[in-house]
Write a protein that holds these residues in place. Structure first.
Motif, PDB file in Angstrom:
ATOM      1  N   TYR B 350      35.529  44.247  30.105  1.00  0.00           N
ATOM      2  CA  TYR B 350      34.721  43.479  28.904  1.00  0.00           C
ATOM      3  C   TYR B 350      33.879  42.389  29.727  1.00  0.00           C
ATOM      4  O   TYR B 350      33.803  41.351  29.255  1.00  0.00           O
ATOM      5  CB  TYR B 350      35.733  42.619  28.249  1.00  0.00           C
ATOM      6  CG  TYR B 350      36.647  43.419  27.330  1.00  0.00           C
ATOM      7  CD1 TYR B 350      36.147  43.594  25.743  1.00  0.00           C
ATOM      8  CD2 TYR B 350      37.721  44.217  27.613  1.00  0.00           C
ATOM      9  CE1 TYR B 350      36.665  44.447  24.808  1.00  0.00           C
ATOM     10  CE2 TYR B 350      38.376  45.078  26.448  1.00  0.00           C
ATOM     11  CZ  TYR B 350      37.806  45.119  25.423  1.00  0.00           C
ATOM     12  OH  TYR B 350      38.373  46.117  24.265  1.00  0.00           O
ATOM     13  N   GLY B 351      33.190  42.847  30.621  1.00  0.00           N
ATOM     14  CA  GLY B 351      31.968  42.153  30.922  1.00  0.00           C
ATOM     15  C   GLY B 351      31.880  41.679  32.385  1.00  0.00           C
ATOM     16  O   GLY B 351      30.898  41.420  33.128  1.00  0.00           O
ATOM     17  N   MET B 352      33.075  41.689  33.178  1.00  0.00           N
ATOM     18  CA  MET B 352      33.108  41.170  34.648  1.00  0.00           C
ATOM     19  C   MET B 352      32.651  42.142  35.511  1.00  0.00           C
ATOM     20  O   MET B 352      32.086  41.891  36.305  1.00  0.00           O
ATOM     21  CB  MET B 352      34.349  40.687  34.789  1.00  0.00           C
ATOM     22  CG  MET B 352      34.534  39.846  36.063  1.00  0.00           C
ATOM     23  SD  MET B 352      36.168  39.308  36.375  1.00  0.00           S
ATOM     24  CE  MET B 352      35.886  37.646  37.158  1.00  0.00           C
ATOM     25  N   GLY B 353      32.872  43.476  35.190  1.00  0.00           N
ATOM     26  CA  GLY B 353      32.510  44.604  36.227  1.00  0.00           C
ATOM     27  C   GLY B 353      33.667  44.521  37.132  1.00  0.00           C
ATOM     28  O   GLY B 353      34.417  43.595  37.589  1.00  0.00           O
ATOM     29  N   LYS B 354      33.681  45.790  37.737  1.00  0.00           N
ATOM     30  CA  LYS B 354      34.918  45.991  38.536  1.00  0.00           C
ATOM     31  C   LYS B 354      34.895  45.338  39.906  1.00  0.00           C
ATOM     32  O   LYS B 354      35.899  44.768  40.489  1.00  0.00           O
ATOM     33  CB  LYS B 354      34.934  47.651  38.984  1.00  0.00           C
ATOM     34  CG  LYS B 354      35.473  48.402  37.738  1.00  0.00           C
ATOM     35  CD  LYS B 354      35.769  49.819  38.237  1.00  0.00           C
ATOM     36  CE  LYS B 354      35.770  50.817  37.166  1.00  0.00           C
ATOM     37  NZ  LYS B 354      36.046  52.383  37.575  1.00  0.00           N
ATOM     38  N   GLU B 355      33.666  45.256  40.482  1.00  0.00           N
ATOM     39  CA  GLU B 355      33.286  44.503  41.773  1.00  0.00           C
ATOM     40  C   GLU B 355      33.955  42.900  41.505  1.00  0.00           C
ATOM     41  O   GLU B 355      34.858  42.454  42.659  1.00  0.00           O
ATOM     42  CB  GLU B 355      32.021  44.812  42.136  1.00  0.00           C
ATOM     43  CG  GLU B 355      31.893  44.636  43.607  1.00  0.00           C
ATOM     44  CD  GLU B 355      30.573  44.681  44.129  1.00  0.00           C
ATOM     45  OE1 GLU B 355      29.626  45.529  43.509  1.00  0.00           O
ATOM     46  OE2 GLU B 355      30.056  43.872  45.097  1.00  0.00           O
ATOM     47  N   GLU B 356      33.259  42.465  40.710  1.00  0.00           N
ATOM     48  CA  GLU B 356      33.640  40.950  40.628  1.00  0.00           C
ATOM     49  C   GLU B 356      35.138  40.855  40.111  1.00  0.00           C
ATOM     50  O   GLU B 356      35.879  39.929  40.611  1.00  0.00           O
ATOM     51  CB  GLU B 356      32.775  40.340  39.528  1.00  0.00           C
ATOM     52  CG  GLU B 356      32.573  38.975  39.257  1.00  0.00           C
ATOM     53  CD  GLU B 356      32.187  38.344  40.774  1.00  0.00           C
ATOM     54  OE1 GLU B 356      31.257  38.943  41.270  1.00  0.00           O
ATOM     55  OE2 GLU B 356      32.545  37.036  41.149  1.00  0.00           O
ATOM     56  N   ALA B 357      35.695  41.836  39.339  1.00  0.00           N
ATOM     57  CA  ALA B 357      37.151  41.624  38.806  1.00  0.00           C
ATOM     58  C   ALA B 357      37.953  41.712  40.022  1.00  0.00           C
ATOM     59  O   ALA B 357      39.096  41.082  40.234  1.00  0.00           O
ATOM     60  CB  ALA B 357      37.466  42.822  37.858  1.00  0.00           C
ATOM     61  N   TRP B 358      37.485  42.720  41.076  1.00  0.00           N
ATOM     62  CA  TRP B 358      38.437  42.833  42.353  1.00  0.00           C
ATOM     63  C   TRP B 358      38.298  41.597  43.179  1.00  0.00           C
ATOM     64  O   TRP B 358      39.331  41.108  43.629  1.00  0.00           O
ATOM     65  CB  TRP B 358      37.948  43.944  43.306  1.00  0.00           C
ATOM     66  CG  TRP B 358      38.899  45.331  43.047  1.00  0.00           C
ATOM     67  CD1 TRP B 358      38.272  46.338  42.177  1.00  0.00           C
ATOM     68  CD2 TRP B 358      40.060  45.346  43.466  1.00  0.00           C
ATOM     69  NE1 TRP B 358      39.199  47.374  42.341  1.00  0.00           N
ATOM     70  CE2 TRP B 358      40.293  46.679  43.013  1.00  0.00           C
ATOM     71  CE3 TRP B 358      40.924  44.839  44.121  1.00  0.00           C
ATOM     72  CZ2 TRP B 358      41.653  47.283  43.191  1.00  0.00           C
ATOM     73  CZ3 TRP B 358      42.213  45.179  44.579  1.00  0.00           C
ATOM     74  CH2 TRP B 358      42.429  46.553  43.951  1.00  0.00           C
ATOM     75  N   LYS B 359      37.104  40.911  43.192  1.00  0.00           N
ATOM     76  CA  LYS B 359      37.187  39.588  43.984  1.00  0.00           C
ATOM     77  C   LYS B 359      38.031  38.508  43.146  1.00  0.00           C
ATOM     78  O   LYS B 359      38.710  37.589  43.937  1.00  0.00           O
ATOM     79  CB  LYS B 359      35.607  39.104  43.800  1.00  0.00           C
ATOM     80  CG  LYS B 359      34.909  39.878  44.846  1.00  0.00           C
ATOM     81  CD  LYS B 359      33.389  39.090  44.831  1.00  0.00           C
ATOM     82  CE  LYS B 359      32.445  40.002  45.563  1.00  0.00           C
ATOM     83  NZ  LYS B 359      31.040  39.496  45.390  1.00  0.00           N
ATOM     84  N   ALA B 360      38.205  38.516  42.047  1.00  0.00           N
ATOM     85  CA  ALA B 360      38.964  37.610  41.233  1.00  0.00           C
ATOM     86  C   ALA B 360      40.421  37.734  41.629  1.00  0.00           C
ATOM     87  O   ALA B 360      41.035  36.784  41.208  1.00  0.00           O
ATOM     88  CB  ALA B 360      38.707  37.901  39.753  1.00  0.00           C
ATOM     89  N   VAL B 361      40.892  39.024  42.144  1.00  0.00           N
ATOM     90  CA  VAL B 361      42.281  38.989  42.442  1.00  0.00           C
ATOM     91  C   VAL B 361      42.435  39.277  44.031  1.00  0.00           C
ATOM     92  O   VAL B 361      43.393  39.678  44.487  1.00  0.00           O
ATOM     93  CB  VAL B 361      43.002  39.965  41.716  1.00  0.00           C
ATOM     94  CG1 VAL B 361      42.961  39.883  40.292  1.00  0.00           C
ATOM     95  CG2 VAL B 361      42.130  41.447  42.006  1.00  0.00           C
ATOM     96  N   THR B 362      41.355  38.932  44.837  1.00  0.00           N
ATOM     97  CA  THR B 362      41.372  38.916  46.237  1.00  0.00           C
ATOM     98  C   THR B 362      40.931  37.707  46.931  1.00  0.00           C
ATOM     99  O   THR B 362      41.323  36.621  47.134  1.00  0.00           O
ATOM    100  CB  THR B 362      40.938  40.333  46.900  1.00  0.00           C
ATOM    101  OG1 THR B 362      39.461  40.478  46.304  1.00  0.00           O
ATOM    102  CG2 THR B 362      41.680  41.692  46.327  1.00  0.00           C
ATOM    103  N   ILE B 363      39.412  37.922  47.240  1.00  0.00           N
ATOM    104  CA  ILE B 363      38.907  36.805  48.167  1.00  0.00           C
ATOM    105  C   ILE B 363      38.593  35.757  47.357  1.00  0.00           C
ATOM    106  O   ILE B 363      38.574  34.760  48.004  1.00  0.00           O
ATOM    107  CB  ILE B 363      37.450  37.537  48.500  1.00  0.00           C
ATOM    108  CG1 ILE B 363      37.009  36.546  49.706  1.00  0.00           C
ATOM    109  CG2 ILE B 363      36.348  37.931  47.509  1.00  0.00           C
ATOM    110  CD1 ILE B 363      37.842  36.731  50.894  1.00  0.00           C
ATOM    111  N   ASN B 364      38.357  35.771  46.200  1.00  0.00           N
ATOM    112  CA  ASN B 364      38.257  34.368  45.427  1.00  0.00           C
ATOM    113  C   ASN B 364      39.237  33.832  45.186  1.00  0.00           C
ATOM    114  O   ASN B 364      39.175  32.286  45.727  1.00  0.00           O
ATOM    115  CB  ASN B 364      37.586  34.739  43.954  1.00  0.00           C
ATOM    116  CG  ASN B 364      36.190  35.167  43.925  1.00  0.00           C
ATOM    117  OD1 ASN B 364      35.599  35.480  44.945  1.00  0.00           O
ATOM    118  ND2 ASN B 364      35.615  35.217  42.780  1.00  0.00           N
ATOM    119  N   PRO B 365      40.456  34.031  45.134  1.00  0.00           N
ATOM    120  CA  PRO B 365      41.622  33.034  45.049  1.00  0.00           C
ATOM    121  C   PRO B 365      41.874  32.623  46.484  1.00  0.00           C
ATOM    122  O   PRO B 365      42.249  31.584  46.863  1.00  0.00           O
ATOM    123  CB  PRO B 365      42.715  33.867  44.460  1.00  0.00           C
ATOM    124  CG  PRO B 365      42.451  35.115  44.526  1.00  0.00           C
ATOM    125  CD  PRO B 365      40.843  35.234  44.278  1.00  0.00           C
TER     126      PRO B 365
END
Lengths: 461, 433
Positions: B350-365
């Motif tokens: 729903y708009g975030m895209g896979k790459e950004e979603a992966w970051k949101a559960v790995t490098i971002n936190p």
């Protein structure tokens, strides 16, 4: 008496006709989709024609009859409308928590077609939901099967009038908490739950016998026999004994499931579906042999003690043992992505696409007694369909359009953001709800029996 | 019977990766440390792109090397050809380990009595043997933030790895003080307070928060100046947020509250992370401008307003990311933290895209918690929290083949899997009476 019965039957017939006359039926041709029929395999690049609410033709190179809209679904997936066998959407109230048996109450009397949750379910591809009574009573009220005809304001129009009658039963912690611990009456234990059931059915047998005897006597010439006093509660219980109503029973633990199977067998009841059924996997062979199966959560567990020993492999174990298995929501949030919940059975137990999709289409249809009308894409069935971008069992799937009886009720590209049909005049500012993810109503209206609303929320399922 | 046999064979086949760990009756499978060479995988590093035919060497709990020609040199070689290696997923907000059965009060350890208890340590109450922990990690979630709740300052959250026998062994190096920003929203269907009551409660709570903050600030300043103050552990703990020694995790959800919270933190000198942020999309630009990172979720949630578009909760994370907010995703869960990858998939779709979603559960936190140099990507020198999968771990069809936490090879079993193994073909089966 007989005259009155005829009159009532005529009235009922009329009211059904009246109701169905109000319901919109649509025609549409969906072209070039990957059609997931569920019962007849997957058809690549195929067309489905719905006329006047009924699937007329499934095939290739179909042409739209005059005036029928064509939708190009190239690259998209088409599946039957999703069916949720356990929901509380579109209901004003959920529990009549006043007695261990309240078989006489009917959810169809409290249907609320204005609830925006119905639209949100459509946006998740759900076209039919089983609007159930809550789980406060051993024998709860009669449920209503709803068709999500969003925009109808007459409750009768969103009730699937042709669906058979169903009734809610509940075992374990909820009825024992409400009645035993809350009100100090039986049942306080799983022993008491069984007693309530057996006593109820035996009373119904007496009631039936009284009527049978009366009817026999009154047909004699010059009979002075007095009719027994009508008792709606016992009448419903005898209808269950006569196989006229499907039981949908809230249950969790294997022992209580097994108990109800034994009770049902003793009273000759075969129309029985278990709901939740978290420990159904432990008695899967019995469920498969003696019942219409189980309707379960994909992965909910540990929110209360009786679901601590759960496994997300429940649906797979039940399926492999031959039990009809469906995945349900019981929740205004979860109902929005049942296709994803079904997909979890592929992670937990390696279900095939067809098995997984069956759990939200043909299997719940069987459990609601409507499998001859909905639950698969077959000619002659009702035109309840969903178009997906991406395979519906992919975590990235996005429902695009949802049809009920060939009428489009959801379109991701065209719908307005605000789908409310009415705005509350008493709320000057719209309240903002910060949900913890779920929104269940199984124990709604029993708040007075609990210390805090928080504990109620936790115990809700 | 024949059918069941077939099923059983299929089942054994499906369990091959698990069988490789040889489960013999009575044998206990334990997490196992060692030197491992994960050979010839497609490595999704998150920070350095996708590397084909690449191997990862794990030694002493760390990722020793990521490359194409690594010699085994005594390492246990695990063939990963055709497989994918990802960093272990990080859930930015849970109650995992703090509760066993939600409705049984005796097992609920996340909410202490009182409105002001920042010194309550979630890490103390983490049960390393919670049944939910192995249930979680087989999904590829290796690290979670676990936090206390209830009241204005309910306690101190801790980041934990999902392996270890004591809370200290699990501790992953980040703590933050939780603040529940006074909320103008309702807590769902059962919250039947009037608008007036909510407003009053809010004003009172905000006043209290201001007073406590000011006192804590003085407490910290005076302590720093060498003053000997009365024993006041709550104040001593909150003082750490006023000095920036510990970050402040502010739970805030409605648009109006987010704006108020942005204003509230201005000039306070605290290291702030917003959590929850259900209506972040409404004020995404303001959050971005304030430079405050966000841990948002659950993604699979209802819209906060009846008038909202149905998919706002799915789209929220992506909208904030697009506006320039650093976003991590949380499940806000306890027993079902295993759904983190699926929440991320919904955000992606729903708009975030896979790459950004992966970051949101790995490098971002990892970066939000100040541990970007240790967690959240597959890079030499980082802690060896890794997953090996036969496909995209966000998809339900994908099998997670191996999970490594701090270099330990984790057993891919748990109570739910053991129940499956026992009951798929129950014996005795149906007893016909």
């Amino acid at each position: 008496m007989k005259k009155v019965n005829y009159f009532l039957a005529a009235l009922l017939g009329l009211s059904i006709q009246f109701a169905s006359a109000q319901v919109k039926k649509g025609s549409v041709l969906i072209k070039n989709a990957t059609v997931l029929t569920v019962t007849e395999g997957t058809l690549e690049n195929s067309d489905v024609l719905v006329q006047d609410g009924i699937i007329k033709k499934v095939g290739h190179n179909l042409n739209a009859p005059n005036g029928v809209t064509t939708i190009d679904a190239t690259g998209k997936y088409l599946m039957p409308g999703i069916i949720d066998a356990h929901s509380h959407l579109g209901l004003d109230v959920v529990n009549e928590a006043t007695s261990p048996i309240v078989a006489e109450v009917r959810m169809k009397d409290v249907v609320n077609p204005y609830e925006v949750g119905i639209y949100r379910a459509l946006a998740g591809g759900v076209t039919i939901s089983h609007a159930m009574h809550g789980s406060a009573n051993v024998i709860g009220g009669q449920n209503a099967t709803l068709k999500h005809r969003w925009g109808s304001t007459d409750p009768a129009d969103i009730i699937m009038q042709e669906a058979p009658r169903t009734i809610k039963f509940a075992l374990g912690e909820n009825p024992t908490r409400v009645h035993g611990r809350g009100n100090g009456i039986q049942p306080r234990t799983r022993m008491g739950v069984e007693a309530i059931l057996r006593n109820g059915f035996n009373e119904a047998i007496q009631y039936k016998k009284a009527w049978t005897e009366y009817n026999a006597a009154s047909s004699q010439k010059g009979s002075t026999a007095m009719a027994p006093v009508h008792n709606e509660r016992l009448q419903i219980l005898s209808d269950i004994l006569d196989g006229k109503i499907i039981i949908h029973c809230h249950s969790y633990r294997a022992d209580e499931i097994y108990m109800l199977i034994n009770v049902a067998r003793d009273f000759g009841i075969t129309k029985l579906v278990f709901q939740h059924t978290n420990e159904g996997f432990k008695v899967a062979p019995e469920i498969a042999e003696y019942t219409m199966g189980a309707s379960v959560f994909a992965d909910w567990w540990a929110y209360k003690f009786e679901v601590y020993y759960s496994t997300a492999y429940n649906a797979a174990i039940l399926t492999e043992n031959g039990a009809i298995t469906s995945i349900n929501s019981d929740d205004a949030e979860l109902i929005r992505h049942l296709y994803h919940e079904a997909a979890k059975t592929q992670r937990y137990g390696g279900m095939t696409d067809e098995q997984a999709l069956s759990m939200i289409t043909i299997n719940p249809a069987k459990q609601l007694g409507i499998a001859d009308k909905v639950g698969s894409i077959e000619e002659g069935k009702q035109g309840d369909l969903v178009i997906f971008e991406g395979h519906p069992l992919s975590s990235y799937a996005v429902p695009q359009m949802t049809f009920v009886d060939g009428v489009k009720y959801f379109d991701i590209k065209e719908d307005a953001d605000d789908q409310r049909m009415k705005v509350s005049p008493t709320e000057m500012v719209e309240p903002v709800m910060v949900y913890g993810g779920h929104d269940s109503r199984c124990m709604q209206d029993t708040e007075h029996l609990f210390e805090t609303t928080e504990s109620l929320f936790l115990l809700n399922q | 019977m024949k059918r069941l046999n077939k099923i059983f064979i299929a089942f054994l086949f499906a369990l091959l990766p698990m069988m490789a760990m040889a489960q013999i009756d009575g044998e206990v499978i334990k997490p196992r440390p060692g030197k491992f060479l994960l050979q010839n995988a497609t490595v999704v590093t998150i920070t350095k792109g996708v590397l084909n035919n690449t191997s990862v060497l794990v030694e002493d709990g760390k990722i020793k090397e990521v490359g194409t020609n690594i010699s085994a040199d005594g390492a246990e070689v695990i063939d990963c050809s055709g497989k994918f290696i990802y960093p272990g997923m990080i859930d930015g907000g849970t109650k995992l380990g703090l509760v066993e059965v939600s409705s049984v009060q005796e097992t609920v350890d996340y909410a202490e009595i009182g409105n002001f208890s920042p010194n309550m340590q979630a890490l103390t109450a983490v049960n390393p043997n919670s049944v939910a922990i192995p249930v979680t990690r087989v999904s590829g979630v290796t690290t979670v933030l676990t936090y206390p709740s209830g009241g204005l300052f309910p306690g101190t959250a801790a980041l934990i790895n999902l392996n270890g026998y004591t809370p200290d062994q699990m501790y992953a190096g980040f703590k933050g003080i939780v603040m529940n920003f006074p909320s103008s929203g309702r807590r769902g269907r059962y919250d039947r307070r009037s608008d007036e009551d909510i407003k009053k409660a809010n004003e009172k709570a905000l006043k209290e928060a201001n007073e406590l903050w000011d006192k804590a600030k003085s407490y910290g300043a005076l302590t720093e100046d060498g003053a000997e103050l009365d024993y006041y552990p709550e104040m001593a703990q909150l003082a750490k947020a006023t000095t920036g020694e510990l970050p402040l995790l502010i739970e805030v959800n409605t648009a109006a509250d987010i704006q108020a919270a942005i204003k509230w933190v201005e000039g306070k000198g605290a290291k702030v992370i917003f959590t929850g942020v259900s209506e972040g999309w409404r004020v995404a630009d303001e959050i971005a401008k304030a430079g405050i990172p966000v841990v948002t979720g659950p993604i699979q949630a209802l819209p906060t307003r009846e008038s909202d578009r149905y998919d706002t909760p799915y789209a929220n994370a992506g909208k904030m990311a697009k506006a320039g907010v650093k976003v991590a995703i949380r499940t806000d869960g306890q027993e079902n933290v295993r759904n983190l990858p699926f929440f991320a998939a919904f955000a992606a779709a729903y708009g975030m895209g896979k790459e950004e979603a992966w970051k949101a559960v790995t490098i971002n936190p990892a970066e939000i918690f100040g541990l970007g140099d240790q967690y959240g990507s597959v890079e030499a020198g980082k802690i060896a929290n890794l997953i090996v999968a036969d496909g995209d771990p966000f998809e339900t069809k994908t099998n997670i083949m191996h999970v490594f936490i701090e270099g330990y090879r984790m057993p891919l079993s748990n109570r739910q899997i053991r129940l499956y193994q026992e009951f798929l073909e129950r014996s005795p089966g149906l007893k016909v009476n």
